[in-house]
Design a protein around this motif. Structure first.
Motif, PDB file in Angstrom:
ATOM      1  N   GLY A  72     -16.064  -5.426  -8.402  1.00  0.00           N
ATOM      2  CA  GLY A  72     -15.636  -6.535  -9.143  1.00  0.00           C
ATOM      3  C   GLY A  72     -13.924  -6.120  -9.212  1.00  0.00           C
ATOM      4  O   GLY A  72     -12.909  -6.271  -9.692  1.00  0.00           O
ATOM      5  N   TYR A  73     -13.748  -5.929  -7.272  1.00  0.00           N
ATOM      6  CA  TYR A  73     -12.134  -5.730  -7.035  1.00  0.00           C
ATOM      7  C   TYR A  73     -11.161  -7.170  -7.295  1.00  0.00           C
ATOM      8  O   TYR A  73     -11.973  -7.943  -7.219  1.00  0.00           O
ATOM      9  N   ARG A  74     -10.369  -7.288  -7.540  1.00  0.00           N
ATOM     10  CA  ARG A  74      -9.560  -8.578  -8.074  1.00  0.00           C
ATOM     11  C   ARG A  74      -8.569  -8.836  -7.375  1.00  0.00           C
ATOM     12  O   ARG A  74      -8.388 -10.133  -6.711  1.00  0.00           O
ATOM     13  N   THR A  75      -7.592  -7.649  -6.823  1.00  0.00           N
ATOM     14  CA  THR A  75      -7.500  -7.573  -5.851  1.00  0.00           C
ATOM     15  C   THR A  75      -6.779  -6.575  -5.072  1.00  0.00           C
ATOM     16  O   THR A  75      -7.472  -6.160  -5.383  1.00  0.00           O
ATOM     17  N   TRP A  76      -6.203  -6.535  -3.664  1.00  0.00           N
ATOM     18  CA  TRP A  76      -6.131  -5.454  -2.652  1.00  0.00           C
ATOM     19  C   TRP A  76      -4.656  -6.526  -1.646  1.00  0.00           C
ATOM     20  O   TRP A  76      -4.247  -7.099  -1.975  1.00  0.00           O
ATOM     21  N   ASP A  77      -4.800  -5.141  -1.063  1.00  0.00           N
ATOM     22  CA  ASP A  77      -2.926  -4.938  -0.586  1.00  0.00           C
ATOM     23  C   ASP A  77      -3.296  -4.263   0.979  1.00  0.00           C
ATOM     24  O   ASP A  77      -4.228  -3.847   1.058  1.00  0.00           O
ATOM     25  N   VAL A  78      -1.780  -3.664   1.897  1.00  0.00           N
ATOM     26  CA  VAL A  78      -2.401  -3.343   2.627  1.00  0.00           C
ATOM     27  C   VAL A  78      -0.702  -2.280   2.661  1.00  0.00           C
ATOM     28  O   VAL A  78      -0.273  -2.707   2.302  1.00  0.00           O
ATOM     29  N   ILE A  79      -1.352  -0.783   3.163  1.00  0.00           N
ATOM     30  CA  ILE A  79       0.036   0.278   2.337  1.00  0.00           C
ATOM     31  C   ILE A  79      -0.255   0.959   3.983  1.00  0.00           C
ATOM     32  O   ILE A  79      -1.312   1.198   4.748  1.00  0.00           O
ATOM     33  N   THR A  80       1.189   0.888   5.023  1.00  0.00           N
ATOM     34  CA  THR A  80       1.431   1.998   5.909  1.00  0.00           C
ATOM     35  C   THR A  80       2.308   2.545   5.411  1.00  0.00           C
ATOM     36  O   THR A  80       3.336   2.448   4.735  1.00  0.00           O
ATOM     37  N   LEU A  81       1.878   3.879   6.529  1.00  0.00           N
ATOM     38  CA  LEU A  81       2.789   4.603   5.744  1.00  0.00           C
ATOM     39  C   LEU A  81       3.221   5.501   7.130  1.00  0.00           C
ATOM     40  O   LEU A  81       2.573   5.787   7.776  1.00  0.00           O
ATOM     41  N   SER A  82       5.054   5.749   7.360  1.00  0.00           N
ATOM     42  CA  SER A  82       4.826   6.696   8.435  1.00  0.00           C
ATOM     43  C   SER A  82       6.212   6.470   8.596  1.00  0.00           C
ATOM     44  O   SER A  82       7.049   6.743   7.396  1.00  0.00           O
ATOM     45  N   GLU A  83       6.927   7.108   9.632  1.00  0.00           N
ATOM     46  CA  GLU A  83       8.233   8.279   9.456  1.00  0.00           C
ATOM     47  C   GLU A  83       8.963   7.124   9.272  1.00  0.00           C
ATOM     48  O   GLU A  83      10.132   6.934   8.629  1.00  0.00           O
TER      49      GLU A  83
END
Length: 180
Positions: A72-83
């Motif tokens: 039932g997911y309606r939205t999605w994205d990509v997250i990136t974390l680093s220095e």
């Protein structure tokens, strides 16, 4: 593959089936995606542009669509974390607070690594789920947890949401929690 460390005892749980079996006790979903199809130039880039994030979503479109139709997911994205992430310390401080959500929190690690710290039963206490590329985890709604980076301090993850507003945390006070 994911690995679990139970904080109270330092017991390590490894191997896909053992990890899945342990997490099932807490209704935490654990699956694995094939990240070999991610081009190296994206897997090694922890400062992704919006176009590169869209490319990652396109690469995993069939997996995302299957998961969205099943859960039932309606939205999605990509997250990136680093220095290289602006205000990384502020973001991590926000993420590293114990909290809950009114929907499950699902992440698929596509590059780098990260750790979910999840509250188990009183006997088990908190446990760390160390995730590597391909690992998918879904922490159930109202389950106290938080996310942090590993010592490498870099991750790229696909996030999926039921709520259109995305990531909404509700603080959870737990005086029994001890950072390790």
């Amino acid at each position: 593959m994911a690995q679990i460390r139970i904080r109270n005892t330092n017991e390590i749980i490894a191997g896909e089936e053992k990890v899945r079996e342990f997490l099932n006790q807490y209704e935490v979903i654990y699956e694995h995606w094939d990240t070999n199809k991610l081009p190296q130039e994206l897997a090694d880039n922890f400062s992704l542009s919006d176009d590169q994030k869209s490319a990652i979503l396109n690469i995993f479109q069939s997996e995302i669509q299957e998961l969205a139709s099943r859960r039932g997911y309606r939205t999605w994205d990509v997250i990136t974390l680093s220095e290289a992430t602006p205000n990384i310390e502020e973001l991590l401080a926000k993420f590293e607070q114990i909290h809950t959500h009114t929907e499950d929190e699902i992440r698929v690690i596509v590059a780098g690594a990260g750790t979910f710290i999840i509250k188990g039963t009183p006997d088990t206490g908190y446990f760390d789920v160390n995730l590597e590329p391909g690992d998918l985890i879904s922490v159930p709604e109202n389950t106290p947890h938080f996310f942090t980076l590993t010592d490498e301090r870099k991750v790229i993850a696909v996030r999926l949401f039921v709520e259109e507003n995305g990531w909404i945390a509700h603080p959870y006070e737990d005086h029994s929690f001890q950072k390790s």
